[in-house]
Write an enzyme that holds these catalytic residues in place. Structure first.
Site, PDB file in Angstrom:
ATOM      1  N   LYS A 166      25.755 -13.077 -43.836  1.00 40.97           N
ATOM      2  CA  LYS A 166      26.085 -11.712 -44.229  1.00 40.97           C
ATOM      3  C   LYS A 166      25.765 -11.571 -45.718  1.00 40.97           C
ATOM      4  CE  LYS A 166      28.351 -11.066 -40.239  1.00 40.97           C
ATOM      5  NZ  LYS A 166      27.913 -10.195 -39.176  1.00 40.97           N
ATOM      6  N   HIS A 285      21.951 -13.527 -28.090  1.00 39.62           N
ATOM      7  CA  HIS A 285      22.978 -12.587 -28.541  1.00 39.62           C
ATOM      8  C   HIS A 285      23.068 -11.449 -27.537  1.00 39.62           C
ATOM      9  CE1 HIS A 285      25.114  -9.584 -30.889  1.00 39.62           C
ATOM     10  NE2 HIS A 285      25.546 -10.579 -31.634  1.00 39.62           N
TER      11      HIS A 285
END
Length: 449
Positions: A166, A285
């Site tokens: 992130k 994912h």
């Protein structure tokens, strides 16, 4: 008159067959049906069976050219849902011949392709599928599976640790690679591209791949452990996706990543085949899954998407956390975690498993727990998921007050402490916080977290 008669007729005359004995080769489906007012459940269940197999709204003369008895889906059992008004579980059996071999795409098109917009139903949800060995054997399945992955990584007897880099969007490739290096150097096994990191103007895919590979090799050299970064190969076309996977292999990366729902099952299966042929692990994912699986009475349960992925192919898949920021009930989650990992799973309605599933030695998929978890969750996660899992801490690593590497250290120390405590026979559920506190005496990084 024996001849052909046009006109609309009740589905239940043909497609509701309560005395049908299911065959070992049938694909079985459990649908949660909410009929419109005034529609009897048998008619609703039969309508689902018909529309997802051979039926249409009227009798057509070409029906005479085929054998309906051989090819039709059959609604063979209906039960009312306890505690719900006007909700039923309809069980449908599909003959194997209705499906193309080795195509998850075709299987889903048939079973959930058209019937969900049906007027006679207020809502419809596919709760579970039983995939017979006769069908699952036409699929390659996961590129490698759990055991092969452990052998490639040389990591045994504990869950693996990951971290999503992130801020997910906006870093340059060089700074991104730096964050990857810090996390891996600190003690994580994997770092991860966020699912929406593909190839944007601020960071093109090739630059990212190169800097991440550099980070990998540096961290590997310094720690003596094998490291990985999930390089997201998801792209706008299958050709571009394969190009990225090929480049990852040329860099010597151990693992690539794909968003299997937005990318599509056809693309995913192609990528999985490439990964097996070339020794790449494949991390999956599930972006977009909640669009499909969040409604309790309409759509598809995630356990169906999970089974579909195991057939299409993937070595890791995100499967909820039970404890973090995203929704997931414990027993239900453990149900589909077992469906992903185990060879043979017994029917167990308390865990949402409607059918006994025998995967006949198709490789397993490692479930990934990710989303809003941090070190205090570690004992619970270790206990819930066991060794064959990847625990992913994004903000839980990068949010450490001292920085990324100490955040990674804190997670690794917490994990090793939990695994050791478990192996010594301590009760993680009860003593979890105490175990973390003890460990933090010896680790300033963990204490700071």
């Amino acid at each position: 008159s024996v001849g052909f008669k046009a006109g609309v007729k009740d589905y239940k005359l043909t497609y509701y067959t309560p005395d049908y004995e299911t065959k070992d080769t049938d694909i079985l489906a459990a649908f949660r049906v909410t009929p419109q007012p005034g529609v009897p459940p048998e008619e609703a269940g039969a309508a689902v069976a018909a529309e997802s197999s051979t039926g249409t709204w009227t009798t057509v003369w070409t029906d005479g050219l085929t054998s309906l008895d051989r090819y039709k889906g059959r609604c063979y059992h209906i039960e009312a849902v306890v505690g719900e008004d006007n909700q039923y579980i309809a069980y449908v059996a599909y003959p194997l011949d209705l499906f193309e071999e080795g195509s998850v795409t075709n299987m889903l098109t048939s079973i959930v392709g058209n019937v969900f917009g049906f007027k006679a139903l207020r809502a419809l949800r596919l709760e579970d599928l039983r995939i017979p060995p006769a069908y699952s054997k036409t699929f390659q399945g996961p590129p490698h599976g759990i055991q092969v992955e452990r052998d490639k990584l040389n990591k045994y007897g504990r869950p693996l640790l990951g971290c999503t880099i992130k801020p997910k969007l906006g870093l340059s490739a060089k700074n991104y690679g730096r964050a990857v290096y810090e996390c891996l150097r600190g003690g994580l096994d994997f770092t991860k591209d966020d699912e929406n990191v593909n190839s944007q103007p601020f960071m093109r895919w090739r630059d990212r791949f190169v800097f991440c590979a550099e980070a990998l090799y540096k961290a590997q050299a310094e720690t003596g452990e094998i490291k990985g970064h999930y390089l997201n190969a998801t792209a706008g076309t299958c050709e571009e996706m394969m190009k990225r996977a090929v480049f990852a292999r040329e860099l010597g990366a151990p693992i690539v990543m794909h968003d299997y729902l937005t990318g599509g099952f056809t693309a995913n299966t192609s990528l999985a085949h490439y990964c097996r042929d070339n020794g790449l692990l494949l991390h999956i994912h599930r972006a977009m899954h909640a669009v499909i699986d969040r409604q309790k009475n309409h759509g598809m349960h995630f356990r169906v998407l999970a089974k579909a992925l195991r057939m299409s192919g993937g070595d890791h898949i995100h499967g909820g956390t039970v404890v973090g920021k995203l929704e997931g009930e414990r027993e239900i989650t453990l149900g589909f975690v077992d469906l992903l990992r185990d060879d043979y799973i017994e029917k167990d309605r308390s865990r949402g498993i409607f059918f006994t599933q025998d995967w006949v030695s198709m490789p397993g998929v490692i479930p990934v727990a990710s989303g809003g978890i941090h070190v205090w969750h570690m004992p619970a996660l270790t206990e819930i998921f066991g060794d064959d899992s990847v625990l992913q801490f994004g903000g839980g690593t990068l949010g450490h007050p001292w920085g990324n590497a100490p955040g990674a250290v804190a997670n690794r120390v917490a994990l090793e402490a939990c695994v050791q405590a478990r192996n010594e026979g301590r009760d993680l559920a009860r003593e979890g916080n105490e175990i973390i506190r003890e460990a933090s005496k010896w680790s300033p990084e963990l204490a700071a977290a």
